[in-house]
Design a protein around this motif. Sequence first.
Motif, PDB file in Angstrom:
ATOM      1  N   ASP A  52       0.807  -1.233   0.000  1.00  7.37           N
ATOM      2  CA  ASP A  52       0.000   0.000   0.000  1.00  7.37           C
ATOM      3  C   ASP A  52       0.838   1.281   0.000  1.00  7.37           C
ATOM      4  OD1 ASP A  52       0.853   0.375   2.634  1.00  7.37           O
ATOM      5  OD2 ASP A  52      -1.147   0.324   3.503  1.00  7.37           O
ATOM      6  N   LYS A  53       2.146   1.132  -0.013  1.00  8.52           N
ATOM      7  CA  LYS A  53       3.096   2.263  -0.080  1.00  8.52           C
ATOM      8  C   LYS A  53       2.998   3.203   1.116  1.00  8.52           C
ATOM      9  CE  LYS A  53       4.172   0.749  -4.165  1.00  8.52           C
ATOM     10  NZ  LYS A  53       4.402  -0.652  -4.107  1.00  8.52           N
ATOM     11  N   GLY A  54       2.413   2.725   2.212  1.00 11.87           N
ATOM     12  CA  GLY A  54       2.307   3.512   3.439  1.00 11.87           C
ATOM     13  C   GLY A  54       3.488   3.257   4.362  1.00 11.87           C
ATOM     14  N   PRO A  55       3.616   4.069   5.428  1.00  9.37           N
ATOM     15  CA  PRO A  55       4.734   3.933   6.354  1.00  9.37           C
ATOM     16  C   PRO A  55       4.672   2.634   7.156  1.00  9.37           C
ATOM     17  CG  PRO A  55       3.178   5.551   7.169  1.00  9.37           C
ATOM     18  CD  PRO A  55       2.719   5.161   5.798  1.00  9.37           C
ATOM     19  N   LEU A  56       5.850   2.211   7.604  1.00  8.06           N
ATOM     20  CA  LEU A  56       5.984   1.001   8.410  1.00  8.06           C
ATOM     21  C   LEU A  56       6.509   1.374   9.789  1.00  8.06           C
ATOM     22  CD1 LEU A  56       7.692  -1.173   5.677  1.00  8.06           C
ATOM     23  CD2 LEU A  56       5.367  -1.453   6.533  1.00  8.06           C
ATOM     24  N   THR A  57       6.215   0.534  10.774  1.00  9.59           N
ATOM     25  CA  THR A  57       6.655   0.742  12.148  1.00  9.59           C
ATOM     26  C   THR A  57       7.638  -0.353  12.521  1.00  9.59           C
ATOM     27  OG1 THR A  57       4.492   1.657  12.695  1.00  9.59           O
ATOM     28  CG2 THR A  57       5.865   0.965  14.526  1.00  9.59           C
ATOM     29  N   LEU A  58       8.742   0.017  13.132  1.00  5.67           N
ATOM     30  CA  LEU A  58       9.717  -0.957  13.604  1.00  5.67           C
ATOM     31  C   LEU A  58       9.181  -1.600  14.881  1.00  5.67           C
ATOM     32  CD1 LEU A  58      12.588  -1.993  12.924  1.00  5.67           C
ATOM     33  CD2 LEU A  58      13.436  -0.301  14.538  1.00  5.67           C
ATOM     34  N   VAL A  59       9.148  -2.931  14.929  1.00  5.93           N
ATOM     35  CA  VAL A  59       8.618  -3.660  16.083  1.00  5.93           C
ATOM     36  C   VAL A  59       9.551  -4.816  16.449  1.00  5.93           C
ATOM     37  CG1 VAL A  59       6.197  -3.075  15.614  1.00  5.93           C
ATOM     38  CG2 VAL A  59       7.171  -5.150  14.623  1.00  5.93           C
ATOM     39  N   ASP A  60       9.247  -5.436  17.582  1.00  3.44           N
ATOM     40  CA  ASP A  60       9.962  -6.634  18.037  1.00  3.44           C
ATOM     41  C   ASP A  60      11.466  -6.417  18.101  1.00  3.44           C
ATOM     42  OD1 ASP A  60       7.527  -7.922  18.284  1.00  3.44           O
ATOM     43  OD2 ASP A  60       7.636  -8.837  16.300  1.00  3.44           O
ATOM     44  N   ALA A  61      11.862  -5.340  18.781  1.00  2.39           N
ATOM     45  CA  ALA A  61      13.279  -5.027  19.008  1.00  2.39           C
ATOM     46  C   ALA A  61      14.065  -4.932  17.699  1.00  2.39           C
ATOM     47  CB  ALA A  61      13.901  -6.036  19.952  1.00  2.39           C
ATOM     48  N   GLY A  62      13.429  -4.364  16.678  1.00  2.84           N
ATOM     49  CA  GLY A  62      14.115  -4.155  15.409  1.00  2.84           C
ATOM     50  C   GLY A  62      14.179  -5.362  14.508  1.00  2.84           C
ATOM     51  N   GLU A  63      13.446  -6.425  14.844  1.00  2.00           N
ATOM     52  CA  GLU A  63      13.479  -7.636  14.036  1.00  2.00           C
ATOM     53  C   GLU A  63      12.386  -7.704  12.984  1.00  2.00           C
ATOM     54  OE1 GLU A  63      13.750 -11.130  16.388  1.00  2.00           O
ATOM     55  OE2 GLU A  63      15.423 -10.362  17.559  1.00  2.00           O
ATOM     56  N   ALA A  64      11.502  -6.691  12.959  1.00  2.00           N
ATOM     57  CA  ALA A  64      10.424  -6.700  11.972  1.00  2.00           C
ATOM     58  C   ALA A  64       9.913  -5.283  11.732  1.00  2.00           C
ATOM     59  CB  ALA A  64       9.280  -7.589  12.447  1.00  2.00           C
ATOM     60  N   LEU A  65       9.309  -5.102  10.560  1.00  2.00           N
ATOM     61  CA  LEU A  65       8.601  -3.872  10.222  1.00  2.00           C
ATOM     62  C   LEU A  65       7.134  -4.254  10.093  1.00  2.00           C
ATOM     63  CD1 LEU A  65      11.114  -2.532   7.610  1.00  2.00           C
ATOM     64  CD2 LEU A  65      10.560  -1.433   9.779  1.00  2.00           C
ATOM     65  N   TYR A  66       6.256  -3.366  10.583  1.00  2.00           N
ATOM     66  CA  TYR A  66       4.836  -3.699  10.642  1.00  2.00           C
ATOM     67  C   TYR A  66       3.991  -2.649   9.955  1.00  2.00           C
ATOM     68  CZ  TYR A  66       0.345  -5.102  12.567  1.00  2.00           C
ATOM     69  OH  TYR A  66      -0.953  -5.515  12.705  1.00  2.00           O
ATOM     70  N   ASN A  67       3.022  -3.127   9.179  1.00  2.00           N
ATOM     71  CA  ASN A  67       2.020  -2.273   8.549  1.00  2.00           C
ATOM     72  C   ASN A  67       0.691  -2.535   9.260  1.00  2.00           C
ATOM     73  OD1 ASN A  67      -0.028  -1.182   7.008  1.00  2.00           O
ATOM     74  ND2 ASN A  67       0.930  -1.689   5.064  1.00  2.00           N
ATOM     75  N   PRO A  68       0.269  -1.629  10.152  1.00  2.00           N
ATOM     76  CA  PRO A  68      -0.977  -1.858  10.888  1.00  2.00           C
ATOM     77  C   PRO A  68      -2.226  -1.736  10.012  1.00  2.00           C
ATOM     78  CG  PRO A  68      -0.085   0.291  11.429  1.00  2.00           C
ATOM     79  CD  PRO A  68       0.935  -0.405  10.572  1.00  2.00           C
ATOM     80  N   ARG A  69      -2.142  -1.055   8.889  1.00  3.05           N
ATOM     81  CA  ARG A  69      -3.302  -0.900   8.014  1.00  3.05           C
ATOM     82  C   ARG A  69      -3.676  -2.225   7.352  1.00  3.05           C
ATOM     83  NH1 ARG A  69       0.450   2.373   7.655  1.00  3.05           N
ATOM     84  NH2 ARG A  69       1.270   1.550   5.722  1.00  3.05           N
ATOM     85  N   LEU A  70      -2.668  -2.969   6.914  1.00  3.87           N
ATOM     86  CA  LEU A  70      -2.904  -4.262   6.267  1.00  3.87           C
ATOM     87  C   LEU A  70      -2.661  -5.436   7.210  1.00  3.87           C
ATOM     88  CD1 LEU A  70      -1.206  -3.663   2.794  1.00  3.87           C
ATOM     89  CD2 LEU A  70      -3.611  -3.390   3.422  1.00  3.87           C
ATOM     90  N   ARG A  71      -2.198  -5.122   8.418  1.00  2.00           N
ATOM     91  CA  ARG A  71      -1.861  -6.152   9.414  1.00  2.00           C
ATOM     92  C   ARG A  71      -0.872  -7.165   8.860  1.00  2.00           C
ATOM     93  NH1 ARG A  71      -7.062  -7.234  13.237  1.00  2.00           N
ATOM     94  NH2 ARG A  71      -7.586  -5.068  13.525  1.00  2.00           N
ATOM     95  N   ARG A  72       0.228  -6.632   8.307  1.00  2.00           N
ATOM     96  CA  ARG A  72       1.290  -7.475   7.755  1.00  2.00           C
ATOM     97  C   ARG A  72       2.617  -7.108   8.405  1.00  2.00           C
ATOM     98  NH1 ARG A  72      -0.118 -10.733   3.789  1.00  2.00           N
ATOM     99  NH2 ARG A  72       1.976 -10.988   2.985  1.00  2.00           N
ATOM    100  N   ARG A  73       3.400  -8.142   8.703  1.00  2.59           N
ATOM    101  CA  ARG A  73       4.718  -7.973   9.305  1.00  2.59           C
ATOM    102  C   ARG A  73       5.767  -8.451   8.307  1.00  2.59           C
ATOM    103  NH1 ARG A  73       4.828 -10.286  14.769  1.00  2.59           N
ATOM    104  NH2 ARG A  73       3.914 -12.018  13.668  1.00  2.59           N
ATOM    105  N   TYR A  74       6.829  -7.640   8.158  1.00  7.28           N
ATOM    106  CA  TYR A  74       7.933  -7.963   7.264  1.00  7.28           C
ATOM    107  C   TYR A  74       9.192  -8.165   8.106  1.00  7.28           C
ATOM    108  CZ  TYR A  74       4.756  -6.235   3.731  1.00  7.28           C
ATOM    109  OH  TYR A  74       3.654  -6.053   2.924  1.00  7.28           O
ATOM    110  N   PRO A  75       9.899  -9.273   7.919  1.00  6.58           N
ATOM    111  CA  PRO A  75      11.077  -9.534   8.738  1.00  6.58           C
ATOM    112  C   PRO A  75      12.253  -8.625   8.377  1.00  6.58           C
ATOM    113  CG  PRO A  75      10.841 -11.232   7.068  1.00  6.58           C
ATOM    114  CD  PRO A  75       9.623 -10.346   6.968  1.00  6.58           C
ATOM    115  N   VAL A  76      13.122  -8.417   9.358  1.00  8.26           N
ATOM    116  CA  VAL A  76      14.395  -7.738   9.147  1.00  8.26           C
ATOM    117  C   VAL A  76      15.459  -8.782   9.476  1.00  8.26           C
ATOM    118  CG1 VAL A  76      15.922  -5.875   9.884  1.00  8.26           C
ATOM    119  CG2 VAL A  76      13.450  -5.479   9.749  1.00  8.26           C
ATOM    120  N   LEU A  77      16.197  -9.236   8.465  1.00 13.31           N
ATOM    121  CA  LEU A  77      17.197 -10.281   8.640  1.00 13.31           C
ATOM    122  C   LEU A  77      18.595  -9.694   8.501  1.00 13.31           C
ATOM    123  CD1 LEU A  77      15.487 -13.040   6.465  1.00 13.31           C
ATOM    124  CD2 LEU A  77      15.349 -12.732   8.933  1.00 13.31           C
ATOM    125  N   ASP A  78      19.402  -9.839   9.529  1.00 17.35           N
ATOM    126  CA  ASP A  78      20.760  -9.281   9.547  1.00 17.35           C
ATOM    127  C   ASP A  78      20.755  -7.792   9.217  1.00 17.35           C
ATOM    128  OD1 ASP A  78      21.961 -11.730  10.220  1.00 17.35           O
ATOM    129  OD2 ASP A  78      21.970 -12.346   8.114  1.00 17.35           O
TER     130      ASP A  78
END
Length: 69
Positions: free
Chosen positions: A16-42
């Motif tokens: 959706d090209k909207g902003p993401l929030t850093l969550v879980d001590a920097g291990e994921a980015l979260y989009n609350p609008r779509l309720r999707r989490r994207y991992p951050v690996l290394d």
Amino acid sequence: MAPDDPLLDILVCPLDKGPLTLVDAGEALYNPRLRRRYPVLDGIPQLLPSSGEPVPDEEHARLTRRSGP
């Protein structure tokens, strides 16, 4: 990924090209609008649409409570 990383100002959800929030001590980015989490690996955000995972209601409540004001 650190909360003060300047990349957070320009990274957006691939769907959706909207902003993401850093969550879980920097291990994921979260989009609350779509309720999707994207991992951050290394320290590298995995922002392909297929890398996002849906988040159940209970997890969404936890993530939005933590990232709210």
